[in-house]
Design a protein around this motif. Structure first.
Motif, PDB file in Angstrom:
ATOM      1  N   VAL A 114       0.822  -1.210   0.000  1.00  0.00           N
ATOM      2  CA  VAL A 114       0.000   0.000   0.000  1.00  0.00           C
ATOM      3  C   VAL A 114       0.862   1.268   0.000  1.00  0.00           C
ATOM      4  N   LEU A 115       2.160   1.155  -0.204  1.00  0.00           N
ATOM      5  CA  LEU A 115       3.113   2.257  -0.154  1.00  0.00           C
ATOM      6  C   LEU A 115       3.152   2.891   1.249  1.00  0.00           C
ATOM      7  N   TYR A 116       4.176   3.723   1.485  1.00  0.00           N
ATOM      8  CA  TYR A 116       4.361   4.181   2.866  1.00  0.00           C
ATOM      9  C   TYR A 116       3.303   5.198   3.293  1.00  0.00           C
ATOM     10  N   THR A 117       2.446   5.615   2.362  1.00  0.00           N
ATOM     11  CA  THR A 117       1.365   6.550   2.709  1.00  0.00           C
ATOM     12  C   THR A 117       0.039   5.826   2.970  1.00  0.00           C
ATOM     13  N   PHE A 118      -0.025   4.533   2.654  1.00  0.00           N
ATOM     14  CA  PHE A 118      -1.223   3.677   2.802  1.00  0.00           C
ATOM     15  C   PHE A 118      -2.559   4.408   2.676  1.00  0.00           C
ATOM     16  N   TYR A 119      -2.712   5.114   1.535  1.00  0.00           N
ATOM     17  CA  TYR A 119      -3.988   5.799   1.281  1.00  0.00           C
ATOM     18  C   TYR A 119      -5.106   4.789   1.069  1.00  0.00           C
ATOM     19  N   PRO A 120      -6.229   4.865   1.819  1.00  0.00           N
ATOM     20  CA  PRO A 120      -7.389   4.106   1.399  1.00  0.00           C
ATOM     21  C   PRO A 120      -7.978   4.771   0.138  1.00  0.00           C
ATOM     22  N   PRO A 121      -8.720   4.071  -0.706  1.00  0.00           N
ATOM     23  CA  PRO A 121      -9.276   2.743  -0.462  1.00  0.00           C
ATOM     24  C   PRO A 121      -8.331   1.559  -0.721  1.00  0.00           C
ATOM     25  N   LEU A 122      -7.045   1.805  -1.011  1.00  0.00           N
ATOM     26  CA  LEU A 122      -6.126   0.662  -1.032  1.00  0.00           C
ATOM     27  C   LEU A 122      -6.210   0.008   0.340  1.00  0.00           C
ATOM     28  N   GLU A 123      -6.376  -1.287   0.365  1.00  0.00           N
ATOM     29  CA  GLU A 123      -6.589  -1.944   1.658  1.00  0.00           C
ATOM     30  C   GLU A 123      -5.562  -3.047   1.890  1.00  0.00           C
ATOM     31  N   GLY A 124      -4.737  -2.850   2.920  1.00  0.00           N
ATOM     32  CA  GLY A 124      -3.741  -3.858   3.281  1.00  0.00           C
ATOM     33  C   GLY A 124      -4.242  -4.748   4.405  1.00  0.00           C
ATOM     34  N   SER A 125      -3.437  -5.720   4.754  1.00  0.00           N
ATOM     35  CA  SER A 125      -3.783  -6.610   5.864  1.00  0.00           C
ATOM     36  C   SER A 125      -3.862  -5.803   7.169  1.00  0.00           C
ATOM     37  N   PRO A 126      -4.834  -6.131   8.040  1.00  0.00           N
ATOM     38  CA  PRO A 126      -4.926  -5.415   9.327  1.00  0.00           C
ATOM     39  C   PRO A 126      -3.640  -5.527  10.145  1.00  0.00           C
ATOM     40  N   GLY A 147     -12.708  -5.733   8.897  1.00  0.00           N
ATOM     41  CA  GLY A 147     -14.049  -6.046   8.403  1.00  0.00           C
ATOM     42  C   GLY A 147     -15.158  -5.600   9.337  1.00  0.00           C
ATOM     43  N   LEU A 148     -14.825  -4.750  10.315  1.00  0.00           N
ATOM     44  CA  LEU A 148     -15.842  -4.308  11.264  1.00  0.00           C
ATOM     45  C   LEU A 148     -16.675  -3.145  10.717  1.00  0.00           C
ATOM     46  N   THR A 149     -16.109  -2.409   9.741  1.00  0.00           N
ATOM     47  CA  THR A 149     -16.894  -1.346   9.106  1.00  0.00           C
ATOM     48  C   THR A 149     -16.889  -1.602   7.602  1.00  0.00           C
ATOM     49  N   ARG A 150     -17.904  -1.064   6.913  1.00  0.00           N
ATOM     50  CA  ARG A 150     -18.067  -1.338   5.476  1.00  0.00           C
ATOM     51  C   ARG A 150     -16.998  -0.633   4.649  1.00  0.00           C
ATOM     52  N   GLY A 151     -16.645   0.551   5.070  1.00  0.00           N
ATOM     53  CA  GLY A 151     -15.726   1.312   4.239  1.00  0.00           C
ATOM     54  C   GLY A 151     -15.158   2.477   5.028  1.00  0.00           C
ATOM     55  N   VAL A 152     -14.213   3.212   4.408  1.00  0.00           N
ATOM     56  CA  VAL A 152     -13.706   4.433   5.041  1.00  0.00           C
ATOM     57  C   VAL A 152     -13.754   5.559   4.031  1.00  0.00           C
ATOM     58  N   ASP A 153     -13.690   6.785   4.546  1.00  0.00           N
ATOM     59  CA  ASP A 153     -13.710   7.960   3.682  1.00  0.00           C
ATOM     60  C   ASP A 153     -12.267   8.299   3.278  1.00  0.00           C
ATOM     61  N   PRO A 154     -11.926   8.135   1.996  1.00  0.00           N
ATOM     62  CA  PRO A 154     -10.535   8.367   1.573  1.00  0.00           C
ATOM     63  C   PRO A 154     -10.073   9.807   1.813  1.00  0.00           C
ATOM     64  N   LEU A 155     -10.977  10.765   1.617  1.00  0.00           N
ATOM     65  CA  LEU A 155     -10.565  12.169   1.771  1.00  0.00           C
ATOM     66  C   LEU A 155     -10.248  12.477   3.241  1.00  0.00           C
TER      67      LEU A 155
END
Ligand code: HAS
Ligand code: HEM
Ligand code: CU
Length: 577
Positions: A140-152, A223-231
């Motif tokens: 996910v690169l060192y900035t790990f921007y969502p919606p890219l999703e890495g392992s918890p 997997g506890l929430t459906r999604g996150v807000d990328p902004l």
């Protein structure tokens, strides 16, 4: 120093000398872990430089067996160099220096058990995060921007690392407060002042990242929430992401202000000015993050412009630093017989690897800082944003101003901590010049390509993109970038040979074992607050300045974040690798 009980508790009965010896061992662990991370990170860099030279090495079977893709390598490179190396080095460096200074000033003593706990916790966080990084589950690169999703597991490990750094911050601030209670009315010694200011700044800075990781990314990746807000996630990331660069820079400034002058044969220019710079960083480092988000939609331009002006303001303490350290270097060179308006520079101790590395790091930062002002200017930003210009910028800031300074510091710190002589000082000197030369060429090649529109984070040498890249006719900057990668590989190998041979040598016969090169000051602050100048008195209350920083952050982030919360967009995760 009074032999009384430990002001930080838990260690009564241990002498100051024993506590300092224990602290040395701990610091060695931090520093060696840091450089091990840098070693792996740096070995990946030249592959990326070759990519920006048009040479694709990622198809070679041997390399393919180690890393699955360009992006897995780039993630490891960014995380290990910029996040792990810096954090471990700084946690050792800015723990050791203030605790040592305060112990020697009397009335405070390190709590070694707690210090070891933070080291073990930080290392546990690192090892946890390393598992998904190495198994290609968090590319996910060192900035790990969502919606890219890495392992918890990655977000949890990273979160534990940051938490551990905040505990180091807590220990330094706590010990400083204990010292203050034992010495009412005294001026905080300058190295401690700089360290405490840096840690307090980092505590305010880290809030954004902590909220992003704990409240958003961990529950979402589990997997506890459906999604996150990328902004919103990006905004919280850059709340921390800009000031983190000062968390990497200020520990280098500590060396430039406090130690380099003595190493070069001169004195610190002014303690008041030194304190003013750090106080300004404490107050102004955080409320500027939108300069990374000029291209983001749904953020009002007026707030972007306000963050731009605050960015220009936080450049001021760096300009003060340029003045101060140049003055102290000139003081050193003239004391050694230097003459002339610029001729004095020849009289700096260029034979000393530690001094040379740090002076070259400063020279690189003149260009790195100038490029930063360009990035921050909202009118220029669209030209350079997301292009190769940006890696050009940060390899002469964090990649040289910080990294080459830490390398230069290691040339005296490692012998100081271990009692072992520096292995091959001439090779050390060569590694400093090679790193500087390699990075300046790299910066030239990458800034140039960026202006021509070559994107960052792109495998431009891969067959799918090769034709478009070739059509840009960038032979010269491409060749410079590829060549710089080769020079930097040699520089890195030389440096690590010196470092590891020093560490692995059996002999403990360094004659300068106990010397830390603390500089005298042309204009000192004095010991008593009542007799001090107004500048020293007003910059002393660091907790009040921290409160001011928090208020300023709330003012410039509140109106930016509130509408994002009101319009929260839960976006599902994606795995693009
Ligand atoms: Fe930056 C992007 C603006 C400083 C690191 N920066 C980055 C990224 C990184 C980074 C890693 O406004 C990429 C993030 C990503 O992945 O997207 N930066 C600035 C500004 C400054 C600045 C205004 N950056 C740093 C430092 C870093 C660092 C320090 C790491 C350590 N940067 C930006 C912006 C972006 C950005 C935008 C986003 C770009 C985009 O579009 O995405 C300022 O703090 C710089 C002030 C510095 C000076 C120089 C002072 C000079 C000194 C040396 C004196 C030398 C002497 C030598 C005395 C004004 C102190 C004498 C020599 C003798 C021989 C005697
Ligand atoms: C990215 C090369 C050392 C931190 C890059 C990129 C190149 C590169 C070409 C751009 C990749 C892309 O945008 O696709 C090198 C070389 C090095 C070196 C040749 C020396 C041997 C360092 C050091 C640091 C560092 C010492 C920090 C301490 C970073 C970071 C990124 C990066 C944070 C951004 C990763 C991303 O965009 O996700 N490096 N690098 N590098 N480098 Fe380095
Ligand atoms: Cu920034």
């Amino acid at each position: 120093a009074p032999a009384g009980s430990s002001a930080t508790g838990g260690l009564s009965g241990v002498t100051d000398a024993a506590a300092l010896t224990g602290l040395k061992t701990l610091t060695q662990y931090y520093v060696v872990t840091a450089f091990l991370a840098l070693f792996i990170g740096v070995m990946l860099g030249p592959l990326q430089a070759l990519n920006y030279g048009g040479v694709n090495v990622y198809e070679y079977p041997l390399l393919k067996a180690l890393i699955r893709s360009y992006y897995q390598g780039l993630t490891l490179h960014g995380v290990l160099n910029a996040l792990v190396f810096t954090q471990f080095f700084i946690s050792g460096w800015l723990l050791y220096l203030p605790l040592r200074e305060l112990t020697q000033a009397g009335g405070a003593r390190p709590n070694l058990r707690f210090a070891w706990f933070t080291y073990v916790l930080m290392t546990a966080g690192l090892l946890t995060a390393a598992v998904p990084l190495l198994s290609n589950d968090a590319t996910v690169l060192y900035t790990f921007y969502p919606p890219l999703e890495g392992s918890p597991v990655f977000y949890i490990g990273a979160g534990v690392m940051v938490a551990a750094s905040l505990l180091v911050a807590g220990q330094v601030v706590w010990t400083w407060l204990a010292w203050k209670r034992a010495h009412p009315g005294r001026v905080t010694p300058v190295v401690t002042y700089m360290s405490v200011a840096t840690w307090l700044m980092w505590a305010v800075a880290a809030l954004g990242l902590v909220v992003e990781v704990v409240v958003m990314l961990i529950p979402w990746s589990l997997g506890l929430t459906r999604g996150v807000d990328p902004l919103l996630a990006r905004t919280l990331f850059w709340w921390t992401g800009h000031p983190i660069v000062y968390f990497w820079l200020l520990p280098a400034y500590v060396s430039w202000y406090a130690f380099l002058p003595r190493q070069a044969g001169g004195r610190m220019a002014s303690e008041g000015l030194t304190r003013l710079s750090f106080a300004m960083f404490l107050v102004f480092s955080v409320p500027v993050g939108l300069h990374h988000q000029y291209a983001d939609p749904n953020v009002q331009s007026s707030w972007k412009v306000i963050h731009m002006f605050l960015t220009f303001l936080v450049a001021v303490p760096s300009l003060l630093t340029a003045f101060s350290v140049a003055a102290s270097l000139e003081d050193a060179a003239r004391a050694r017989g230097g003459r002339g308006v610029v001729g004095w520079m020849r009289r700096l101790p260029w034979g000393n690897a530690s001094v040379t590395a740090q002076v070259l790091a400063m020279v690189s930062f003149i260009f790195g800082g100038a490029g930063g002002i360009v990035n921050a200017s909202i009118a220029f930003a669209p030209v350079v944003h997301n292009t190769a210009w940006i890696p050009g910028h940060f390899h002469i800031t964090v990649g040289t101003a910080t990294t080459l300074t830490f390398m230069g510091v290691a040339f005296w710190l490692v012998p100081h901590l271990t009692g072992k002589r520096l292995f091959a000082p001439r090779a050390a000197l060569a590694s400093a010049w090679l790193w500087f030369g390699g990075m300046m060429l790299f910066a030239l090649g990458m800034h140039w390509q960026g202006l021509a529109g070559v994107p960052r984070r792109a495998q431009v040498s891969a067959s799918a993109q090769q034709a478009a890249y070739d059509a840009m006719n960038l032979g010269v900057p491409r060749a410079l970038t590829a060549l710089s990668g080769v020079i930097l590989l040699v520089a890195g190998l030389t440096f690590f040979t010196v470092l590891f041979r020093t560490l692995l040598s059996a002999r403990r016969d360094n004659p300068e074992d106990t010397a830390i090169p603390v500089s005298d000051t042309i204009s000192p602050a004095g010991a008593s607050l009542t007799a001090a100048t107004p500048l020293v008195r007003h910059t002393e209350p660091l907790l009040a300045l921290t409160l001011l920083a928090l208020i300023l952050v709330a003012l410039v982030y509140g109106p930016v974040i509130a509408p994002m919360l009101a319009n929260y967009q839960a976006v599902p995760g994606q795995r693009l690798w």
